[in-house]
Scaffold this motif. Sequence first.
Motif, short mmCIF file in Angstrom:
data_model
loop_
_atom_site.label_atom_id
_atom_site.label_comp_id
_atom_site.label_asym_id
_atom_site.label_seq_id
_atom_site.Cartn_x
_atom_site.Cartn_y
_atom_site.Cartn_z
N ALA A 1 27.90 5.61 -27.20
CA ALA A 1 27.93 4.83 -25.96
C ALA A 1 28.07 5.76 -24.75
CB ALA A 1 29.08 3.83 -25.99
N ILE A 2 28.93 6.75 -24.86
CA ILE A 2 29.13 7.70 -23.75
C ILE A 2 27.87 8.54 -23.54
CG2 ILE A 2 30.42 9.77 -23.06
CD1 ILE A 2 31.92 7.14 -22.60
N LEU A 3 27.24 8.98 -24.62
CA LEU A 3 26.00 9.75 -24.48
C LEU A 3 24.94 8.91 -23.78
CD1 LEU A 3 24.28 12.25 -24.95
CD2 LEU A 3 23.75 11.36 -27.24
N GLN A 4 24.81 7.65 -24.15
CA GLN A 4 23.83 6.77 -23.51
C GLN A 4 24.14 6.60 -22.02
OE1 GLN A 4 21.34 6.97 -26.04
NE2 GLN A 4 20.82 5.37 -24.62
N LYS A 5 25.41 6.48 -21.68
CA LYS A 5 25.81 6.33 -20.27
C LYS A 5 25.43 7.59 -19.48
CE LYS A 5 27.83 4.57 -16.65
NZ LYS A 5 27.06 3.65 -15.83
N ARG B 1 26.57 15.90 -17.28
CA ARG B 1 25.16 15.55 -17.10
C ARG B 1 24.41 15.81 -18.39
NH1 ARG B 1 21.69 18.34 -12.41
NH2 ARG B 1 22.02 20.14 -13.75
N TYR B 2 23.47 14.93 -18.68
CA TYR B 2 22.63 15.04 -19.87
C TYR B 2 21.74 16.27 -19.77
CZ TYR B 2 18.98 13.73 -23.21
OH TYR B 2 18.07 13.71 -24.25
N LEU C 1 24.42 18.67 -25.98
CA LEU C 1 23.69 17.48 -25.51
C LEU C 1 23.95 17.18 -24.04
CD1 LEU C 1 24.29 15.25 -28.64
CD2 LEU C 1 22.18 16.44 -27.99
N ILE C 2 25.11 17.61 -23.54
CA ILE C 2 25.44 17.41 -22.13
C ILE C 2 26.06 18.69 -21.60
CG2 ILE C 2 25.77 14.91 -22.41
CD1 ILE C 2 28.78 15.35 -22.27
#
Length: 88
Positions: A9-13, A66-67, A53-54
């Motif tokens: 969920a956090i990665l998607q955000k 940031r992604y 990933l971020i």
Amino acid sequence: MFNSSLKYAILQKVKDEYPNWLGGIKAEEYALKNGFKPSNVSRRLRELCNEGLIERRIFEGHVEYRYIPPPVLTREQEERRLLEFATR
């Protein structure tokens, strides 16, 4: 598994905010609104940073994330990658 759900969920955000940075406080607020414990958010964000990933920065005394989008491969690079995968 609860932790992977929060992590996803956090990665998607963070992805949804790209190319903008997402503040740590906003990430905790997002988690709380979606039924997760905000206290676990910083740990999951650190894991995502360690996995590449971020990215993380300190801006005006606050942590932001940031992604990191995957690199764009040329056709030749993609063909080489597929060939290597097929010959394993």
